[in-house]
Enzyme design. Structure first.
Site, short mmCIF file in Angstrom:
data_model
loop_
_atom_site.label_atom_id
_atom_site.label_comp_id
_atom_site.label_asym_id
_atom_site.label_seq_id
_atom_site.Cartn_x
_atom_site.Cartn_y
_atom_site.Cartn_z
N GLU A 23 -9.81 9.50 -20.50
CA GLU A 23 -8.62 9.45 -19.65
C GLU A 23 -8.43 10.79 -18.97
O GLU A 23 -9.07 11.78 -19.31
CB GLU A 23 -7.38 9.03 -20.45
CG GLU A 23 -7.01 9.98 -21.55
CD GLU A 23 -5.81 9.51 -22.39
OE1 GLU A 23 -5.50 8.32 -22.43
OE2 GLU A 23 -5.18 10.38 -23.01
N ASN A 74 2.20 6.42 -34.24
CA ASN A 74 2.03 6.83 -35.64
C ASN A 74 2.79 5.84 -36.51
O ASN A 74 4.01 5.74 -36.43
CB ASN A 74 2.57 8.24 -35.86
CG ASN A 74 1.79 9.28 -35.07
OD1 ASN A 74 2.35 10.08 -34.36
ND2 ASN A 74 0.48 9.24 -35.16
N ARG A 128 3.98 5.57 -39.46
CA ARG A 128 4.44 6.19 -40.72
C ARG A 128 5.61 7.11 -40.43
O ARG A 128 5.92 7.36 -39.28
CB ARG A 128 3.31 7.01 -41.32
CG ARG A 128 2.75 7.96 -40.25
CD ARG A 128 1.86 9.03 -40.76
NE ARG A 128 1.05 9.62 -39.71
CZ ARG A 128 1.42 10.60 -38.90
NH1 ARG A 128 2.63 11.11 -39.00
NH2 ARG A 128 0.62 11.07 -37.97
N TYR A 143 -7.07 14.32 -18.15
CA TYR A 143 -6.53 15.35 -19.03
C TYR A 143 -5.44 16.11 -18.30
O TYR A 143 -5.62 16.56 -17.16
CB TYR A 143 -7.64 16.32 -19.46
CG TYR A 143 -7.11 17.44 -20.33
CD1 TYR A 143 -6.57 17.18 -21.57
CD2 TYR A 143 -7.16 18.77 -19.88
CE1 TYR A 143 -6.07 18.19 -22.37
CE2 TYR A 143 -6.66 19.79 -20.67
CZ TYR A 143 -6.12 19.50 -21.92
OH TYR A 143 -5.63 20.51 -22.69
N GLU A 185 -0.20 7.71 -28.28
CA GLU A 185 -0.57 6.95 -29.48
C GLU A 185 0.66 6.60 -30.29
O GLU A 185 1.76 7.08 -30.03
CB GLU A 185 -1.58 7.73 -30.33
CG GLU A 185 -1.05 9.01 -30.94
CD GLU A 185 -2.14 9.78 -31.72
OE1 GLU A 185 -3.17 10.13 -31.12
OE2 GLU A 185 -1.93 10.02 -32.93
N VAL A 221 6.04 14.15 -40.17
CA VAL A 221 6.40 15.44 -40.77
C VAL A 221 7.75 15.91 -40.20
O VAL A 221 8.61 16.41 -40.92
CB VAL A 221 5.32 16.50 -40.48
CG1 VAL A 221 5.74 17.86 -41.02
CG2 VAL A 221 3.98 16.08 -41.07
N ARG A 259 7.38 24.64 -39.05
CA ARG A 259 6.53 24.41 -40.21
C ARG A 259 6.00 25.74 -40.71
O ARG A 259 5.31 26.46 -39.97
CB ARG A 259 5.34 23.52 -39.85
CG ARG A 259 5.74 22.17 -39.31
CD ARG A 259 4.52 21.27 -39.27
NE ARG A 259 4.78 20.10 -38.44
CZ ARG A 259 3.92 19.10 -38.30
NH1 ARG A 259 2.73 19.15 -38.90
NH2 ARG A 259 4.21 18.07 -37.54
N LYS A 269 1.19 20.41 -34.68
CA LYS A 269 2.54 20.85 -34.35
C LYS A 269 3.02 21.94 -35.31
O LYS A 269 2.78 21.84 -36.51
CB LYS A 269 3.50 19.66 -34.43
CG LYS A 269 3.06 18.48 -33.57
CD LYS A 269 3.73 17.19 -34.01
CE LYS A 269 3.17 16.01 -33.24
NZ LYS A 269 3.63 14.72 -33.77
N GLY A 273 -4.33 12.93 -35.12
CA GLY A 273 -3.98 14.20 -35.74
C GLY A 273 -4.72 15.37 -35.11
O GLY A 273 -5.00 16.37 -35.77
#
Lengths: 162, 454, 454, 162
Positions: free
Chosen positions: C200, C290, C292, C202, C288, C295, C338, C237, C164
């Site tokens: 790692e 997520n 779940r 960038y 990564e 949003v 958002r 985001k 996050g």
């Protein structure tokens, strides 16, 4: 971030907000339970006082007013007030019967009810504007040749004493 | 494209049109009556002009006022919405005369298709199936009786100038015909100033299915599928859906093709709707043409992913329809419910008034079109349509579930205001609606059933 | 399917999940803290249980209270939403132990994919491309320096337990490395109770593109395309869209396939998202997973016509994914903004408070997900997300126009409350965004530009 | 359709609603323009009186309270009031230490602050419920074995005189 209602990270409204809420609710619930209206109501709780009075004829409708007043619509934008003469239709306003002619009326003139004071042209129709009351032209509000909307004030008139 | 579009309407459709104009970068000019000073479209518009007092005949229906508003706002196009002046040939003509683009078909086409007699003649000539009956107006009661005897009872006597569910009379019994014929002529005269009537067979158990058509100025036309609008109260639609349930694919195709053929033959330009009756044998019969955007257009927008108002404006600006019928693909199922401020238990009497609380549904696949706001009110001067709630889902059962969910979220409160929300929920629950086999008699069935049986 | 679903969340996502439960005919049980007594989901739910005071650690994050609420409401399934307990393996495990269906992947999978070190190892093994760097945590500053020298500066040092947008540090200069390494370990320890970090390369000018995946319990998986989430403020985001602009079809396909392969290899079940970085050569690198609902899931729902929460519940109930990847067809373009109660001119500081006026956009192809109501308030105790506004259109330029129109309709008023609405409008107007060639540096560019230049 | 605010066919709100609105708006705009808060405010217009007072420390936040109070959320469902002892967690409430045993306390009992009066079981955790003040148990509100939510009242206590 200065609102008492939302102190950062706190779970509870601040004391004043709570008290205000309580008193309002208490007044509302008291009135709802009564069914009819008392002549006067005064509620005090700590620093908060709610004091209410009704006249005889207002009693029956007071609840609806209390509930609805905060949501009442805003003031109309261009409602005719006092004794304005307003445009009978959307169109172009003329103060004189033809270009170059003297205006129907000027500021300071006395007018009588039904007297023509201007013209609004809409779709080639020439619609006369007439005084709605006897009186004196206090101000010419709309300019000659101006576009006017329905109900827009054209002249301000001071009505004659009856 | 245009610079400024005058929207000659009010309520949700005025806001609907304004939204698309804004998205296209067009300046929005609104008109309003003194009843609508603080309306949603007035707040949304770039400019708004007061065109008259509350009664529509002195404002939204008053041609000189609307034309003056167009002039004052510098509009180069006029969108008429639905109702009011939208199907008045005089209005289309006045716009043309003033050098304004009227977003709709030419005056002559509105004139021809607005008269049911000439419309039926034109569509019959284009090969569309008509119900047995007369094309020309019938002159007297005897002529009507003769036609009725030929085609068989029940028949329906309709005003040539009628529409929107007004000016029609079902006749079941030959003995009633003379009286009912006199009554409908008298009604037609008072409603439309035109007492001509025609006769056709009445289908008691028909479905109302219509086709959304788009025609450009270059002779291209296509359709955006069907809408079933069989759930009607007092002959006004309250639930609409797309596609039409249970319509066989070949009927979908034949009806769609017929609608496009009919409108192209009439020289139609813009978005138009051809209404059909479908009987229990899946035969379809031309009923009428609506020369405007329909209240229920959102369901078609949702299944086709097309903004119909945008297409109207582009067509009016002279653009060509780029897609072909074969390229269009509908997806899933959409249903719209009209939320009216009315009391279904008192014969759908309007219940205008102040709106103190107003919560609309939201979330996935729900669309709300409304001009109502909390703190505002439903005016007694106009139609009681408070909001249109439309939902989309991959299939009809899911769409019905979603609509039930959406309606359950609706909260409308105000002194004296009630809505048809619960009535709509009852209709959605009816086994015939759930099965998709209902027809225009559904609402009558609901009203004649005791509550316990539902 | 289930009988009662406990929604272990608050705000818009709790209402979002509740809506789909209702549509599926499932009983909705909500939980709430004392801050949320009158919230939208509490009013919507069939039953609601107060699980604790405002601070989330004593309510929404407090496992015993949530489990008790599930027991008291007779829930047979638990939907965790996003945030809070949604990616806590303990929660998934506690549900399983209590005989409840957890709507999400098994605890072991959450555990493996939540740890960035084991997640990277698993995805590398499944053949997903990783940025040059370490898979195992690096033990000390010297080891980091050696890796950084190998892969070249700038590098990014990330907490294994991070996520996050928290627990990461970009290092541009080898001289800063020892200090920054110490700092990030200390931050990671205090934020996550786990000070392990990895290194790692960038990418300063990368795009954030993620793939929405669905896997059932029977080894079937498919993806619902990409979402570009490159417009971020403080690594969170604020604008998301689907599809990802400018991504070549072969990259779309490869990335989608890789995401499904990776999650199936990990034994994933449910809806999950695989996040990638895309460099200016259109090369993509696993970032990564997520575990779940996201949003930003509405944009995928709009392009695909699929209710993702419904799919989550069906998968959790053991149903099979019926469609194949080839049968899925996305349509058009969707964008979500958002709306946060925050002040972009003060480093996006949250501005909680009472909401006196609240008008949300509506009409064609606009979706609003919110739990805010006029008369309610944005609590300081939680995330300042006020609403999600999503639009759909046939193409990206129309979607941008529509979003501009929708944002222009938004009215949020309340003492001390401001929103990022105008900031979002500025971002939508930026030439790089309009061209679809922006990357995650867009918001910084906006903030460093004087207003005159925009 | 008895609301004064919406007499059928009229365009204007009724007099009382207008006055209420006017006075409220006038108070709000006066306060907004002031910037700081006076000690007291009293506005009377016809039948409507709004009377407000502020203490020193409340002054800075009064506007927010005025604006927000009419829209404040309704009464919490189960908020602890007075000196109730409320549930510290959602769970199952037990009045006795084990099945069949005597209850920790009964109605009429005197309790002292910190004395255990019950148990809430949540996820096999046994969380003691303690009296928050010295006093007398006036009523046992929640039954033995009942599911309780966070903050739900369990006992009503009459505090001892200080």
């Amino acid at each position: 971030m200065t609102s008492l209602l939302e102190p950062a990270q706190s779970d509870r409204p601040a004391p004043l907000a709570e008290a205000l809420d309580e008193v309002r609710r208490s007044a509302q619930s008291l009135l709802a339970d009564l069914g009819d209206r008392p002549r006067a109501l005064r509620i005090r709780a700590g620093d908060v006082v709610v004091e209410m009075e009704w006249t005889e004829q207002q009693r029956s409708a007071a609840t609806a007013v209390v509930a609805a007043a905060p949501d009442a619509p805003p003031e109309p934008k261009a409602a005719p007030v006092g004794s304005d003469i307003s445009a009978p239709i959307v169109g172009t306003f003329y103060r004189a019967p033809e270009p170059g002619a003297a205006p129907f009326v000027s500021e300071g003139d006395q007018v009588h009810k039904g007297q023509q004071v201007g013209i609004v042209e809409a779709m080639k129709l020439m619609i006369p504007v007439e005084a709605e009351t006897d009186g004196r032209i206090v101000a010419a509000i709309a300019a000659d040749g101006a576009p006017v909307e329905f109900g827009e004030p054209l002249f301000r008139v001071e009505p004659s004493a009856q | 494209m245009f610079h400024t579009v005058l929207i000659a309407n009010r309520g949700e459709i005025a806001l609907r049109v304004a939204r698309t104009c804004r998205e296209l970068g067009l300046r929005v000019a609104a008109v309003y009556s003194t009843e609508d000073r603080d309306s949603a479209v007035v707040r949304f518009a770039d400019q708004a002009v007061c065109v008259g007092p509350g009664p529509a005949r002195h404002s939204y229906l008053y041609l000189p006022a609307i034309m003056e508003a167009a002039r004052q706002t510098g509009a180069d196009a006029v969108h008429p919405g639905y109702g009011f002046l939208s199907e008045q040939p005089d209005f289309a003509e006045a716009c043309a005369a003033a050098g304004l683009t009227f977003v709709g078909p030419p005056a002559g086409v509105i004139d021809q298709l607005g008269d049911k007699s000439t419309a039926r003649a034109a569509m019959a000539e284009a090969g569309l199936p008509l119900l047995p009956g007369t094309i020309e107006p019938v002159a007297d009661a005897e002529a009507v009786a003769k036609v009725a005897a030929d085609i068989g009872y029940p028949v329906i006597v309709k005003a040539v100038a009628g529409g929107g569910g007004r000016g029609m009379q079902v006749v079941n019994d030959p003995d009633d015909l003379p009286r009912q014929y006199r009554e409908i002529r008298s009604t037609a005269q008072s409603l439309f100033g035109d007492d001509r009537v025609y006769v056709e067979r009445y289908l008691p158990a028909a479905r109302h299915v219509e086709v959304q058509v788009l025609c450009d100025q270059h002779g291209n036309g296509l359709h955006l599928g069907q809408r079933d609008c069989s759930v009607q109260r007092r002959r006004q639609k309250i639930i609409e859906e797309s596609p039409a349930p249970g319509l066989p694919p070949e009927v979908v195709e034949q009806m769609g093709g017929a609608a496009v053929r009919g409108l192209l033959a009439a020289g139609y330009v813009g978005a138009g709707t051809v209404e059909f009756l479908v009987d229990d044998q899946q035969r379809f019969y031309f009923m009428e043409v609506n020369c405007r955007i329909q209240v229920e257009h959102p369901v078609t927008e949702m299944t086709h992913g097309i903004d119909i108002v945008r297409e109207q404006l582009r067509i009016a600006a002279g653009e060509r329809i780029a897609a072909t019928q074969q390229e269009l693909a509908a997806r899933g199922w959409a249903i719209e419910c009209r939320i009216n401020a009315e009391d279904p238990t008192r014969d759908f009497m309007p219940t205008p008034g102040a709106l103190t609380t107003l919560d609309f549904p939201g979330g996935p696949f729900v669309r709300v079109d409304t001009a109502a706001v909390a703190g505002g009110r439903i005016s007694a001067a106009y139609d009681p349509l408070l909001a249109k709630i439309a939902v989309w889902a991959p299939d009809r059962p899911q769409a019905i579930s979603r609509m039930r969910r959406a309606l359950s979220e609706l909260v409308v409160e105000g002194p004296g205001v009630s809505t048809n929300r619960d009535f709509l929920l009852t209709a959605l629950d009816h086994p015939l609606f759930v099965a998709g086999t209902h027809d225009t008699s559904l609402v009558e069935r609901l009203n004649s059933q005791p509550r316990e049986e539902q």
